[in-house]
Design an enzyme around this catalytic site. Structure first.
Site, PDB file in Angstrom:
ATOM      1  N   ASP A  71      -0.450  -5.360   2.037  1.00 40.38           N
ATOM      2  CA  ASP A  71      -0.478  -4.843   3.401  1.00 40.38           C
ATOM      3  C   ASP A  71      -0.496  -5.942   4.449  1.00 40.38           C
ATOM      4  OD1 ASP A  71      -2.982  -5.800   2.996  1.00 40.38           O
ATOM      5  OD2 ASP A  71      -4.044  -3.925   3.385  1.00 40.38           O
ATOM      6  N   ASP A  79      -2.915 -11.135   2.449  1.00 43.67           N
ATOM      7  CA  ASP A  79      -2.018 -11.427   1.334  1.00 43.67           C
ATOM      8  C   ASP A  79      -0.888 -12.361   1.725  1.00 43.67           C
ATOM      9  OD1 ASP A  79      -3.501  -9.615  -0.207  1.00 43.67           O
ATOM     10  OD2 ASP A  79      -2.304  -7.934   0.479  1.00 43.67           O
ATOM     11  N   ASP A  93      -1.299  -5.272  -4.178  1.00 37.52           N
ATOM     12  CA  ASP A  93      -2.646  -5.133  -3.649  1.00 37.52           C
ATOM     13  C   ASP A  93      -3.048  -3.667  -3.811  1.00 37.52           C
ATOM     14  OD1 ASP A  93      -5.021  -5.749  -2.315  1.00 37.52           O
ATOM     15  OD2 ASP A  93      -4.161  -5.230  -0.373  1.00 37.52           O
TER      16      ASP A  93
END
Length: 1349
Positions: free
Chosen positions: A1045, A1049, A638
């Site tokens: 994080d 996700d 990410d």
């Protein structure tokens, strides 16, 4: 292996496209289609020809319905999206695909109509009847039947297929009852075999089911067998309850409609199937993995009840009436208590399951065998070690289950409105439909919809996002669109949704509302928290190749044991040994060749790796994932919060200016708004309006004396230095109760709407309220945020309606992605250099937010909340850009460089702008500075249309494009026809979410594979698409890791082979790894430890295998004349030599640098087999030499065989025991692999010390044994010179083994590979490179002329 069909399934939603004459006609039994995931959340299914028999290979577009009977092409993790607008055509042929109309489309059920919520009940009833008629008309074809492609009708009522979308599990349910005769024969067999049959059937329940079970209809089954796609089998007895309820109180109308679409239901029967008032006398329930299923008597199958929605949930007004007590008791029986209660196995059951594990059963058998053969000391020691191991495992399991229960179980007191009165009950008694008061709650006890008031929740335990989320009361229009059968709650509904387990930060009731209330919609394990707990309790089975190969290798060792068994039996018959002794000795070979400690030693390296990771702040909840980390060859990251810092800083503001000729251009960049006059209405510049947008267009709240909200909103507001004051009087400047003039003057009007607005004002404090007679000529500058439309990821923008003090007009401010502003702003307000400035900032890594506004005139206060968002956010005036900068984390560049040097592919997967993502990727080194990058653009259509045209344009060189079919750059020179594609392959793709969606759903499979191989940046990706990207990469052969994080996700973290969360929130527990160090350097640590653990597992496995063969060789040679190793000899070998060596071999730390090649994960690879077989030959050869040498000595006396004795003390026994003792030690040295995956042997102090002590002890046994030692180990006295010879032989054995392992076997494995490749090329005419059928990405890379990692 998964029983799911291909993950690339093409489906035609809506009307079917004209068939391609070059493509063969599809077959319902063999055609693999690609699913359409471009549709929104209201689920539909196309109609096609039906199949008479269920066919698992027939693929139709799957749905998110957990009760789907249709074979799916992709995991249920991903939300299926339906195209927004398709024309519905009549069926012309049986091969035509027609989409069924659903309630959210024109002509559908009124439950999802776009009508105003104030419409009459009669209108709603008419709409519902009209929707039903439309539904009936659409499912009728020429024969008056529904034609469905999929598994066909449920003709076999003893079996059904069910898809659990949230768990990504597809299960088969089979109905059985006991066959009396076969059940009696099974019981007799168990007794006659002393429980052996029972034990085997326990290990292989499929055999037990086939033996004692008789297939019956599901409704008549005494017990049900659940089998998922991983082969896991569970037998459950259904619960039958006498209850008087209706079909509509158990199943939702959406479920019924989906089942009608999936089964060949005659038109005449549709009305009967959709009769939700039909009574049910007996309810058959079953809980599978905490998912409750109920039997539907008409469809003859089990359906999930957890996604039930009451048909009466159409207006919030009716929901405020609560439930009657009788209805509560009925729903409690159907849905169960509102409790996430993990059933903890009793200690006796856990102990039984552990002891009856095949590994421990084998050990128990070995202990019994050793005891019968008079090896009492050895048997007792192994029993003691096994008991400690079982007890330790039992304690750890109990502790883990206790932690899980404490984390998941929650119970509190709740005020609920039942039978017309408020009462306090336990949260476990809540049922769907209950109206609860949330004012005094600290934690939400269920999934609920907010009906009145507003609140702020901390949802970090679910999403990982630490920023509190505001919740607003649900509207009637949104309520009708609620669909609880999907795996996720859409954003437009989630802002009204209270999730179980989330923390209540603040609750407010409106001025004219007595209490903040919510309606319960889901309880217990059916909630979002329940789904998270289920994913932790039942993770996806590990399919790592190393573990599969290890069991195969144990099978090979077993074959060797059987061969030795037969050879020894023949020899014992020749010697005249009695049958009992012969059987005991022969069986003893099996315990030697397949050592009971083998599985335990293989996990030692993993345990030490987890311990080392814990010391550096990385925690692992899935030990098997550690070894998988050693095989990672593709790492996805990410961006925000992972590669870059969490926070954004404002870099500057660019307002739009108007020149004298009327041309609009961006003005100069400013880095402060201190000098901007908020009162200015100048048409020459939009600075003042941008300032007003920055101060009002946000969702900030004051909670606990702190200003909280989205980090971007917070930075933007703090940049203005303005003050914010909430309706309660709390101000961001002094946090003291005050009363603003705006609030005072408009209190009555706002009371009609509900909650009073938030006010913002310039720095310097507020003006005290003055009476009308003393009113100032110039009113103070105050802006009240009257209404807001929250940020929606699909729209990529948010907006607010603002009113200034003493100003009758209201103003709309919108902020969002620059790309979407072009569509909602007036063209004449767009600056001429819009694209140029946007390109400049995004290419340099800045994040750009665009602002727009317009005056809202002639809108009454009481009509304000009924405004439609699309009407408010239209015809806007473009104001300018707010530019943010997002800095890289300090260790990002070094980590990316390390991964790149190790040939580990890196991919950025973000929800940010594609050009910003490209810039960040260049800055951090993920993409080379000199590499060309191509981004997609739709020439025709969009991501939802199969016939769209997608082109790939260069970011740096305008006009350069990729070939649409090959995704390779075309040359723009005169020699195009001689070399149409450029020779320079140093380019990458930056894929947008829309392009990814279209390629996955509609493009040819070859194009998908090429995009996955060349894609380095994936931007504007939703959380579901991130997880889908991980799965697609796995499908082409990559071993994929994901680092994020944890905010959004979670799906990708669970989908990856390894998932590393940089968040400490509770949601991150779903990830295998969680890091306290908030940068991607933890990825390198996980991969290094994974490689070290994998190599250690191989070393331990090879060591234990060779230990078995060495001992097997010794015993086989001794069996030749009836001898064997003694009791204490076995003890010395197993406890003093093998055990400490096997444990400390795994203590060697990981090599500090990542090597460019990954360690092998296959036990049957040429390198591993060459090494293992070579060492077997070498060490067995030295034993044969020693055996031969002792027979050549003058002092040698042949042993006298005693049929009734043990025949242990003899020269052969002494020599082989002493030499083999050295071999066990030297093999540990040979197999202690050092660089490039682990540190050198000498750095492992514990192993070095152990080896030195054992060498000294063994040398003492060889050279200077005292009488006690010789008597204890049953050693013969041999001349000192021969003892020195044995010592020299052991040293020479070490030199040969180490040299061959270090230099010879590696080259030999390479030669074997070349020879096999040559032989294959002679047979096929070409030279294959690797196993391309397993590694699709390598094959694609070769076709594109590039090198793939």
């Amino acid at each position: 292996m998964s029983i799911l069909p291909s993950t690339r399934i093409r489906a035609g939603y809506g009307t079917s496209s004209p068939p391609d004459p070059t493509v063969p006609a599809p077959s319902t039994s063999t055609t693999k289609l690609r699913r359409d995931s471009t549709a929104p959340l209201m689920h539909t299914l196309p109609i096609a020809t039906s199949s008479n028999q269920p066919n698992l290979n027939t693929a139709s577009p799957h749905k998110d319905s957990p009760s789907s009977y249709t074979s799916r092409g992709r995991s249920g993790l991903y939300r299926r999206r339906r195209k927004a607008h398709h024309p519905v055509q009549n069926i012309e042929t049986e091969q035509s695909d027609v989409e069924l109309n659903t309630s959210d489309e024109p002509g559908g059920d009124s439950d999802f109509s776009e009508s105003d919520s104030s419409g009459s009940d009669d209108d709603e009833d008419d709409g519902e009847e009209e929707g039903t008629r439309d539904f009936l008309s659409l499912i009728q074809n020429r024969d008056g039947e529904v034609r469905i492609t999929g598994l066909g009708s449920n003709t076999e009522r003893w079996h059904q297929r069910l898809i659990l979308t949230e768990e990504d599990v597809e299960i088969d349910i089979e109905g059985y009852r006991f066959n009396s005769l076969r059940y009696i024969s099974y019981k007799l067999s168990c007794v006659l075999t002393l429980g052996v049959v029972w034990l085997v059937c326990r290990w292989i329940p499929k055999w037990w089911v086939s033996w004692v079970g008789q297939k019956v209809d599901l409704k008549d089954a005494s017990w049900l067998v659940f089998v998922n796609q991983y082969g896991e089998r569970q037998i459950i007895r259904p619960l039958r309850e006498k209850i008087c309820c209706t079909v509509g109180s158990v199943f939702s109308l959406e479920q019924i409609k989906e089942e009608i679409r999936e089964n060949s239901i005659k038109l005449d029967d549709v009305a009967r199937y959709t009769n939700m008032e039909e009574s049910i006398d007996q309810l058959i329930l079953v809980d599978y993995r905490y998912v409750r299923l109920a039997y539907h008597p008409l469809f003859h199958k089990y359906l999930i009840v957890g996604f039930w929605k009451d048909q009466a949930w159409t207006m919030t007004k009716t929901m405020k009436a609560g439930l009657q007590a009788e209805k509560c008791y009925e729903r409690l029986a159907i849905f169960g208590p509102n409790l996430i209660n993990i059933r903890e196995k009793p200690t006796a059951k856990l102990l039984t399951d552990e002891v009856l594990n095949p590994f421990y059963v084998f050990q128990i058998g070995s202990i019994i065998l050793w005891s019968m053969d008079d090896y009492y000391y050895y048997a007792f020691c192994i029993f003691f070690i096994s008991a400690i191991s079982i007890i330790t495992t039992l304690v750890e399991t109990k502790q883990t289950m206790k932690r899980m229960r404490e984390m998941s179980r929650f119970e509190c007191s709740v005020r609920v409105f039942r039978s017309g009165a408020w009462r306090t009950v336990s949260s476990t008694e809540l049922v769907p439909g209950d109206l609860i008061d949330i004012a005094d709650l600290h934690t939400v006890p269920c999934d609920a919809m907010l009906i009145s008031g507003d609140c702020i929740l901390n949802e970090s335990m679910l999403t990982g996002e630490s920023v509190p989320v505001s919740k607003a009361p649900i509207t009637d229009l949104t309520l009708r669109k609620v669909n609880l059968s999907g795996p996720t709650i859409p954003a437009e509904v989630a802002k009204h949704f209270l999730f179980m387990g989330t923390k209540v930060v603040r609750v407010r009731s409106g001025i004219n509302v007595s209490a903040a209330t919510a309606v319960v919609v889901r309880t217990g394990f059916n909630t979002a928290k329940g789904a998270l707990i289920r994913s932790m309790l039942f993770p996806k089975p590990n399919n790592f190749k190393f573990y599969r190969d290890s069991f195969r290798f144990i099978g090979v060792l077993s074959i060797i044991a059987v061969f030795g068994f037969m050879l020894s039996s023949v020899n014992f018959i020749r010697l005249g040994i009695d049958t009992t002794t012969m059987i005991l000795r022969a069986l003893d070979l099996i315990t030697i060749v397949v050592p009971p400690a083998l599985p335990a030693t293989m996990s030692i390296g993993t345990s030490f790796a987890i311990s080392r990771l814990k010391k550096i702040g990385i925690f692992c909840i899935s030990p098997p994932r550690v070894n998988m980390g050693g095989k990672i060859d593709c790492m996805c990251f990410d961006k925000t919060g992972t590669l870059t810092e969490d926070g954004l800083d404002i870099y500057g503001i660019r307002a739009v200016t108007t020149r004298t000729d009327g041309t609009k251009l961006f003005g100069e960049e400013t880095s402060t708004v201190a000098e901007v006059d908020p009162n200015s209405e100048s048409e020459d510049s939009t600075e003042s309006r941008i300032l007003r947008a920055m101060t009002t267009c946000h969702s900030l709240k004051i909670v606990g004396g702190e200003l909280l909200g989205d980090p971007l909103d917070l930075k933007m507001f703090e940049f203005t230095r303005w003050e914010l004051e909430e309706s309660s009087g709390i101000s961001s400047s002094d946090l003291k109760p005050t009363t603003s003039e705006l609030l005072g003057s408009q209190a009555k009007k706002i009371a009609k709407v509900g909650i009073m607005p938030t006010v913002v004002r310039p720095p310097g404090g507020r003006h005290e309220l003055v009476l009308p007679s003393d009113r100032l000529e110039v009113p103070p500058i105050e802006f009240g945020i009257i209404h807001s439309f929250e940020f929606v990821s699909a729209l990529r923008r948010m907006s607010v309606i603002v009113r200034r003090l003493a100003n009758p007009c209201m103003e709309v401010f919108v902020k969002g992605a620059p790309e979407v502003m072009v569509d909602i702003c007036r063209p004449d307000t767009m600056p001429a250099d819009f694209q140029e400035r946007l390109y400049w900032y995004t290419h340099r890594g800045y994040r750009v937010i665009a602002c727009a506004s317009r005056q809202l005139e002639d809108v009454k206060w009481h009509k304000l909340h009924k405004l439609k968002r699309q009407d408010v956010e239209s015809n806007l005036t473009f104001l300018g850009f707010i530019i943010f900068e997002n800095k890289l984390k300090p260790r990002t560049i070094s980590a990316i460089t390390t991964l790149r040097s190790a040939n580990i592919r890196q991919i950025m997967c973000t929800g940010d702008n594609v050009l910003t993502a490209v810039s960040v990727s260049r800055e951090c080194g993920l993409v080379d500075q000199n590499s060309e990058i191509y981004i997609p653009k739709f020439l025709k259509g969009s991501s939802t249309e199969p016939d769209s045209q997608l082109t790939w344009e260069s970011v740096l060189h305008e006009g350069d494009e990729l070939d649409r079919d090959t995704l390779q750059p075309r040359r723009r020179t005169a020699d195009y026809y001689s070399q149409p594609y450029g020779s320079e392959q140093s380019y990458h793709l930056a894929v947008t979410g829309e392009a990814f969606r279209w390629v996955v759903d509609h493009a040819p499979v070859e194009l998908l594979h090429r995009m996955l191989v060349k894609g380095a940046v994936y931007a504007r990706m939703s959380p579901d698409e991130k997880a889908e990207l991980v799965v697609e990469l796995q499908n082409i052969g990559y071993c994929v890791g994901f680092c994020g994080d944890g905010a959004n996700d979670c799906g990708a973290l669970k989908a990856g082979d390894i998932g590393i969360s940089l968040s400490e929130a509770e949601a991150s527990v779903a990830a295998p790894f969680t890091s306290n160090t908030m940068d991607i350097n933890c990825v390198i640590d996980v991969i290094k430890e994974g490689r070290a653990a994998l190599v250690t597992s191989f070393s331990c496995f090879k060591y234990m295998a060779l230990y078995s063969i060495i001992q097997f060789t010794s015993v086989t040679l001794l069996y030749a004349f009836g001898s064997n190793l003694g009791d204490f000899q076995f003890l010395y070998i197993d406890l003093f030599l093998i055990l400490p060596i096997a444990v400390y071999m795994g203590y060697t730390a990981a090599w500090p640098h990542l090597y460019q090649k990954r360690p092998t994960a296959s036990l049957v690879s040429k390198k591993v087999l060459t090494s293992l077989v070579g060492q077997i030959v070498i060490n067995s050869g030295f034993q044969f030499i020693a055996y031969w040498a002792v027979h050549q000595q003058d002092w040698y006396v042949p042993p006298v065989f005693d049929p009734d004795g043990e025949n242990i003390m003899c020269y052969e026994n002494t020599v082989l025991f002493l030499l083999s003792s050295f071999q066990y030690i030297l093999v540990a040295v040979v197999f202690s692999v050092g660089p490039p995956y682990r540190k050198p042997l000498w750095t492992n102090g514990r192993l070095v010390l152990t080896l030195l002590v054992l060498v000294a002890l063994t040398v003492w046994c060889v050279l200077y044994p005292n009488e006690f030692l010789k008597e204890l180990l049953e050693l013969e006295t041999i001349p000192f010179s021969f003892r020195v010879f044995v010592l020299s032989l052991a040293a020479f054995n070490l030199v040969i083994s180490y040299t061959c392992e270090k230099y010879m076997f590696i080259r030999l494995a390479g030669w074997l590979s070349q020879i096999m490749r040559f032989l294959r090329s002679r047979q096929t005419g070409y030279s294959p490179v690797g196993k391309v059928q397993r590694k699709i990405y390598k094959k694609v890379g070769e076709e594109m002329g590039i090198i793939t990692f």
